[in-house]
Structure formats: C-alpha cells, structure tokens
Design a protein around this motif. Structure first.
Motif, PDB file in Angstrom:
ATOM      1  N   TRP A   1       0.445 -53.578 -22.611  1.00 28.62           N
ATOM      2  CA  TRP A   1       0.282 -54.807 -23.410  1.00 28.62           C
ATOM      3  C   TRP A   1       0.327 -56.039 -22.503  1.00 28.62           C
ATOM      4  N   ALA A   2       1.259 -56.052 -21.551  1.00 33.98           N
ATOM      5  CA  ALA A   2       1.407 -57.210 -20.664  1.00 33.98           C
ATOM      6  C   ALA A   2       0.161 -57.434 -19.808  1.00 33.98           C
ATOM      7  N   GLU A   3      -0.499 -56.331 -19.427  1.00 33.22           N
ATOM      8  CA  GLU A   3      -1.685 -56.430 -18.563  1.00 33.22           C
ATOM      9  C   GLU A   3      -2.975 -56.605 -19.365  1.00 33.22           C
ATOM     10  N   GLY A   4      -2.881 -56.559 -20.690  1.00 36.60           N
ATOM     11  CA  GLY A   4      -4.080 -56.733 -21.514  1.00 36.60           C
ATOM     12  C   GLY A   4      -4.965 -55.509 -21.584  1.00 36.60           C
ATOM     13  N   TRP A   5      -4.387 -54.329 -21.377  1.00 31.69           N
ATOM     14  CA  TRP A   5      -5.176 -53.095 -21.384  1.00 31.69           C
ATOM     15  C   TRP A   5      -5.359 -52.523 -22.784  1.00 31.69           C
ATOM     16  N   VAL A   6      -4.573 -52.986 -23.745  1.00 32.47           N
ATOM     17  CA  VAL A   6      -4.686 -52.477 -25.111  1.00 32.47           C
ATOM     18  C   VAL A   6      -5.682 -53.351 -25.859  1.00 32.47           C
ATOM     19  N   LYS A   7      -6.853 -52.800 -26.097  1.00 31.25           N
ATOM     20  CA  LYS A   7      -7.931 -53.572 -26.707  1.00 31.25           C
ATOM     21  C   LYS A   7      -8.474 -52.848 -27.938  1.00 31.25           C
ATOM     22  N   PRO A   8      -9.106 -53.580 -28.852  1.00 28.58           N
ATOM     23  CA  PRO A   8      -9.741 -52.917 -30.001  1.00 28.58           C
ATOM     24  C   PRO A   8     -10.829 -51.958 -29.545  1.00 28.58           C
ATOM     25  N   MET A   9     -10.981 -50.864 -30.289  1.00 25.87           N
ATOM     26  CA  MET A   9     -12.009 -49.864 -29.992  1.00 25.87           C
ATOM     27  C   MET A   9     -12.844 -49.626 -31.248  1.00 25.87           C
ATOM     28  N   PRO A  10     -13.658 -50.603 -31.633  1.00 30.16           N
ATOM     29  CA  PRO A  10     -14.462 -50.434 -32.855  1.00 30.16           C
ATOM     30  C   PRO A  10     -15.512 -49.349 -32.693  1.00 30.16           C
ATOM     31  N   ALA A  11     -15.848 -48.725 -33.799  1.00 30.53           N
ATOM     32  CA  ALA A  11     -16.854 -47.659 -33.775  1.00 30.53           C
ATOM     33  C   ALA A  11     -18.231 -48.234 -33.440  1.00 30.53           C
ATOM     34  N   LYS A  12     -18.990 -47.519 -32.634  1.00 31.81           N
ATOM     35  CA  LYS A  12     -20.336 -47.961 -32.286  1.00 31.81           C
ATOM     36  C   LYS A  12     -21.327 -47.679 -33.410  1.00 31.81           C
ATOM     37  N   ILE A  13     -21.049 -46.648 -34.199  1.00 30.58           N
ATOM     38  CA  ILE A  13     -21.932 -46.273 -35.314  1.00 30.58           C
ATOM     39  C   ILE A  13     -21.094 -46.162 -36.585  1.00 30.58           C
ATOM     40  N   LYS A  14     -21.551 -46.797 -37.647  1.00 32.05           N
ATOM     41  CA  LYS A  14     -20.855 -46.739 -38.932  1.00 32.05           C
ATOM     42  C   LYS A  14     -21.452 -45.627 -39.789  1.00 32.05           C
ATOM     43  N   THR A  15     -20.589 -44.940 -40.535  1.00 30.70           N
ATOM     44  CA  THR A  15     -21.037 -43.819 -41.356  1.00 30.70           C
ATOM     45  C   THR A  15     -21.437 -44.232 -42.766  1.00 30.70           C
ATOM     46  N   GLY A  16     -20.944 -45.395 -43.213  1.00 30.12           N
ATOM     47  CA  GLY A  16     -21.198 -45.821 -44.584  1.00 30.12           C
ATOM     48  C   GLY A  16     -20.227 -45.219 -45.588  1.00 30.12           C
ATOM     49  N   LYS A  17     -19.296 -44.372 -45.118  1.00 30.53           N
ATOM     50  CA  LYS A  17     -18.300 -43.766 -45.987  1.00 30.53           C
ATOM     51  C   LYS A  17     -17.082 -44.681 -46.103  1.00 30.53           C
ATOM     52  N   LYS A  18     -16.504 -44.700 -47.307  1.00 27.40           N
ATOM     53  CA  LYS A  18     -15.342 -45.551 -47.555  1.00 27.40           C
ATOM     54  C   LYS A  18     -14.108 -44.688 -47.819  1.00 27.40           C
ATOM     55  N   VAL A  19     -13.005 -45.046 -47.135  1.00 30.45           N
ATOM     56  CA  VAL A  19     -11.755 -44.304 -47.269  1.00 30.45           C
ATOM     57  C   VAL A  19     -10.634 -45.262 -47.648  1.00 30.45           C
ATOM     58  N   ALA A  20      -9.839 -44.874 -48.642  1.00 26.98           N
ATOM     59  CA  ALA A  20      -8.642 -45.621 -49.018  1.00 26.98           C
ATOM     60  C   ALA A  20      -7.427 -44.882 -48.476  1.00 26.98           C
ATOM     61  N   VAL A  21      -6.552 -45.602 -47.797  1.00 27.96           N
ATOM     62  CA  VAL A  21      -5.290 -45.045 -47.315  1.00 27.96           C
ATOM     63  C   VAL A  21      -4.170 -45.773 -48.046  1.00 27.96           C
ATOM     64  N   VAL A  22      -3.287 -45.027 -48.685  1.00 26.31           N
ATOM     65  CA  VAL A  22      -2.219 -45.614 -49.505  1.00 26.31           C
ATOM     66  C   VAL A  22      -0.892 -45.435 -48.781  1.00 26.31           C
ATOM     67  N   GLY A  23      -0.341 -46.534 -48.306  1.00 23.66           N
ATOM     68  CA  GLY A  23       0.912 -46.499 -47.567  1.00 23.66           C
ATOM     69  C   GLY A  23       0.692 -46.869 -46.120  1.00 23.66           C
ATOM     70  N   SER A  24       1.310 -47.974 -45.656  1.00 27.58           N
ATOM     71  CA  SER A  24       0.993 -48.486 -44.319  1.00 27.58           C
ATOM     72  C   SER A  24       2.097 -48.237 -43.303  1.00 27.58           C
ATOM     73  N   GLY A  25       2.855 -47.162 -43.486  1.00 28.86           N
ATOM     74  CA  GLY A  25       3.807 -46.766 -42.459  1.00 28.86           C
ATOM     75  C   GLY A  25       3.082 -46.147 -41.277  1.00 28.86           C
ATOM     76  N   PRO A  26       3.795 -45.498 -40.365  1.00 31.21           N
ATOM     77  CA  PRO A  26       3.146 -44.956 -39.163  1.00 31.21           C
ATOM     78  C   PRO A  26       2.078 -43.917 -39.456  1.00 31.21           C
ATOM     79  N   ALA A  27       2.250 -43.112 -40.510  1.00 33.33           N
ATOM     80  CA  ALA A  27       1.212 -42.126 -40.849  1.00 33.33           C
ATOM     81  C   ALA A  27      -0.054 -42.827 -41.324  1.00 33.33           C
ATOM     82  N   GLY A  28       0.107 -43.799 -42.213  1.00 27.49           N
ATOM     83  CA  GLY A  28      -1.041 -44.534 -42.734  1.00 27.49           C
ATOM     84  C   GLY A  28      -1.746 -45.353 -41.674  1.00 27.49           C
ATOM     85  N   MET A  29      -0.974 -45.981 -40.784  1.00 23.10           N
ATOM     86  CA  MET A  29      -1.575 -46.774 -39.717  1.00 23.10           C
ATOM     87  C   MET A  29      -2.346 -45.887 -38.744  1.00 23.10           C
TER      88      MET A  29
END
Length: 493
Positions: free
Chosen positions: A128-156
């Motif tokens: 984190w201090a060196e700035g090595w943790v960066k977003p990794m967005p998907a290059k191709i989108k599938t068009g599928k939608k997913v709902a995740v219920v609960g934002s603890g470590p499993a959900g995240m």
C-alpha cells in the motif's frame, strides 16, 4: 530458500507493541510492523521443508514459502503478487487472523514457528505504501448481473472476484457502512476501518456497486442487534433483477444465557456493546451508548469476542473486568507431537488481557458457570456462579463452590449460533441442523442452495468462523457463481 539454515541461526521475531499507557488513550492500532530488515530475518527462518504444511494449515492456502523467499531476497513487489493470488485482503488477515498456518509450520514441531502472520502484515503494508495495490477492472464485460448480500469479508472477496471476471456486481449491506462484522464487530484497536475503506475504493474502481442501508427481507422483531437499514428489498425482487444471488451475511444470532434474572437492565450481548464504540470512533453520535466507565464488568465467554469486550471496557475506564470461561483452563503449552500440525488447545493471552492485567483490573475465571443474575430496582448488581468439571463427558456442578460476583455491566460473548433467520427465510432456502444455509463445497454445484440461482458462503453457510475462512469461501463461491453463469470459470478456487 534464500537461507537454508536460517531456522537454526535466527530466533523468531515478534511484532512490537506500543506501551500500554499510550495505547489505552485511544482506539488506534498499536502493533509495530516488522521493518524490512527484521522481516528478512524472519523470512530466512522458513526451512524449505519440502512439504509445507503451512499451505494447508492456511484456509486460503497462501503460498507461504514462496513469499517468504521473495521477502528474504528483497523482492517485495513479487511477494505481494504471490500473496494476492490467494488472498484478496491480507491487511485483514495480517492483523486479526489467529494464524493457523503458524501452528502447522514445520519449525513449530520442536521450536518456535516462523512468524508468517507478521511477514504477511509487512508485505501488504509495504505494498500500500509503495502504491502497488491498484484496481484490476475486467477487460471484457459479460453482461451478467450478480447480487451479493452481506458486505463482510466473504461478500467483499466474492464481489471483487466476480467483478474481475467481468460481471456487474452489486453488494448489499443492511448497515450504514460496508464491512459487516469487520466494521462493527472487531474493535478499531485491532483493525482500523481505513483498511476497509481503501478496499472499497479499489472495488468501486473495479466496477462493484455498493448499496448500504438496504435490508433484504425483514429484521426479526425480537432481535437486539441494532439495525441501521433505511430501506428494504424483497428476495423476489432481487431474484428478478439479477442473474445470480450470493448470500454472504454473518452469523449474527448471539448465544443467549437463559438463567433467572436475564431480563435485568445492564445485561447485554457483546454485539450490542462493541458496534456502538466503533460507530463513535467513526464520528457518529450514539444515544445512550453502553459504556463501562466506573463499572464492575463481567464478560461471559472466553473467546476473541470476549477479549474484545475486555479491551474496550478497559479503554472505557472500567473499575475491574472479570472474564468467565465455562471450560477448564487449557495447558500453557500444547503437546506438539500429539496435535501438530493442527490448531492446538492451549492457554492464550491476548493484548487486551495484557493491558487489563497491567492496570491490575483483570481476573480470568475458568470452569465456572453462571447460575443466576441478581439485581436491585430492575438493574443487575451481580451474579451467582458455581464451578464445574467434566464427569462422564458432561459438565457437572461442584458442590460447595457457589460464589457471588459484583457486576454493574454483564456482556454475553458466548459465540453465535446462526445467521439472521429472516434473510434465509425470505429466499426460502433449506437450512442445515444449525440454522445455516444448506449448501456444499463440492466442485460440481458447490455453494448452491436449494433455490435456483441462489448461492451461500461464509458464516451464512458454515456458521461462525474466522475472517480467513470467510475470504476462502467468498473466493470459492465466486468461482461457483461464475461457472453457473458462464458454463466455465477461470477464477481460482
């Protein structure tokens, strides 16, 4: 390995702590991370054992010898790449995981284990201090939608994996902030919530949508868990709007103690007490906050949650804190030839215990059972106990050991029995014998519930467990959902 004989030449190095007098002034983290030089020495102790039991001892199967070797070689950037390949959030586990990997370490057979957790902590903090943790967005989108219920470590973890696979992910959380029990169960002095916040920023940049204050289904009318949901959404609506739904809520139903006097004022679940302080630390105003200032506090439960109650009560300014455990006091040292490489039963003293002991306000009682709460004017003033022992496989009372303790505040920290039932009931999924969502971890159809396109993972599926197990299940469930949607998956399992 970089230093084949390192485990014979160097002793285990522990992370440092700030002085007790300083750390009790606030709710900030107080662990001093290993510097580069100390981390290198600690990594040198990894013995190139050939069969690294630490990998299997770790629920997410961290590739521990590899990142140890990279740290020893000074290649920190590749070390975080290796660490992230199995663990989405090493800053969480590097702070609050009990480190079953260290129990399984081969050096631990007849010596002191490699400080794997401290090395993991050092790697991610440097990244984190060196700035090595960066977003990794998907290059191709599938068009599928997913709902995740609960934002603890499993959900995240599941949401991040699914977003990186190209799906449109919406993460729902009933509370006002993301993080689940990471946010409102774990005290800030063990893990400051800025670590969650910067992961949320990363995940948003990867395409995850967060919706807080949204309750799926209804909250139980008899629940004593404070709920900050501002709106509700039905399970039917969620199944209609999304191609798949993953349930990752925590196990929030606290185990109660139904003895005479339980209805007296001043007896509370730990999860009524701890979240309020976290909210205050975040800048919120909590009306009628439960506090331990000037009180005689009894904590019933000898696990991590009980320890967290001890640490928070000490910071409040409790007169004294007594922690009860119904089981006998474990041995100071485990029988390593008998239990290695499994998690051992032994006496464990947390930093919170050390703090309270140094202030002279802590007592720990083992093999003790609460018989009755006593009070005056509707408020608890004490409790009656009796010592217990095992006989014929059962805990039985020992005659003549009855005792009464003074108490102004009693905190019940005896674990959690199951997730909030109404969430599962809203979807109509089958439950196991413990009230959790019934789903297997099989490769074929794993994490799928009895309801079409509804999956479950984390505490909601396996019951109360560790953060590292939640991350593992979130990652594995993400692969199962991805395979369900696409017919195959490249996500790691």
């Amino acid at each position: 390995m970089g230093k084949v004989t390192g485990f014979m030449e160097y002793e285990r190095l522990e992370e440092g702590y700030k002085p007790v007098a300083d750390r009790l002034k606030d709710y900030k983290e107080f662990v001093v991370t290993l510097d580069d030089g100390k981390a290198k020495i600690q990594a040198a102790r990894c013995m190139d054992c050939g069969t690294p039991f630490c990998n299997s001892g770790c629920p997410v199967n961290n590739i521990i010898p590899d990142f140890n070797d990279l740290v020893y070689s000074g290649d920190w950037k590749n070390a975080i790449t290796v660490l992230h390949s199995t663990n989405n959030f090493p800053e969480f586990t590097g702070r609050i995981c009990p480190a079953p990997c260290e129990a399984a370490c081969t050096v631990n057979v007849n010596g002191d284990a490699v400080g794997i957790k401290s090395i993991e902590h050092a790697i991610i903090d440097k990244a984190w201090a060196e700035g090595w943790v960066k977003p990794m967005p998907a290059k191709i989108k599938t068009g599928k939608k997913v709902a995740v219920v609960g934002s603890g470590p499993a959900g995240m973890a599941a949401s991040q994996q699914l977003a990186r696979a190209g799906h449109d992910v919406t993460l729902f959380e009933k509370n006002d902030r993301v993080g689940g029990l990471l946010r409102y169960g774990i005290p800030d002095f063990k893990m400051e919530k800025s670590h969650i916040d910067r992961r949320v920023e990363q995940m948003e940049a990867e395409g995850v949508k967060f919706r807080t204050g949204v309750l799926i289904g209804e909250m139980p009318k008899d629940s004593k868990i404070t709920n900050w949901a501002k709106e509700t959404m039905s399970a039917e609506q969620l199944k209609k709007d999304f191609d798949a739904v993953l349930l990752t809520g925590g196990s929030e139903q606290s185990r109660d103690l139904p003895v005479p006097g339980r209805d007296l004022e001043g007896i509370h679940f730990a999860m009524e007490f701890l979240p309020q302080q976290n909210k205050v630390n975040a800048g919120d105003k909590v009306k009628g906050q439960l506090r331990a200032d000037g009180k005689h506090v009894i904590v019933i439960g000898g696990g991590d949650t009980g320890s967290d109650c001890v640490g928070t009560s000490t910071r409040h300014g409790a007169v004294n804190v007594t922690q009860f455990e119904v089981m006998p006091q474990p041995p100071e040292q485990e029988n390593k030839p008998l239990v290695w490489p499994y998690w051992p039963l032994k006496m464990r003293t947390s930093s919170s215990h050390d703090e309270s002991a140094e202030k002279g306000i802590l007592a720990r009682e083992f093999a003790i059972s609460t018989k009755e709460f006593v009070g005056k004017g509707g408020k608890v003033t004490g409790l009656k106990t009796v010592n217990v022992e095992f006989k014929d496989g059962k805990l039985v009372e020992i005659p003549g050991t009855e005792k009464e303790y003074k108490a102004d505040l009693v905190l019940l920290a005896m674990g959690f029995v199951n997730p909030t039932a109404t969430v599962l009931d809203a979807f109509g999924v089958d439950k196991d014998g413990r009230g959790n969502a019934k789903a297997t971890t099989d490769f074929d159809g794993g994490y799928a519930t009895s309801v079409d396109k509804v999956f479950a993972a984390g505490d909601m599926r396996r019951g109360q467990s560790l953060v590292v197990w939640a991350i593992r299940e979130g990652r594995q469930a993400a692969r199962a959902v991805d395979e369900f949607l696409m017919g195959f998956s490249d996500l790691p399992r």
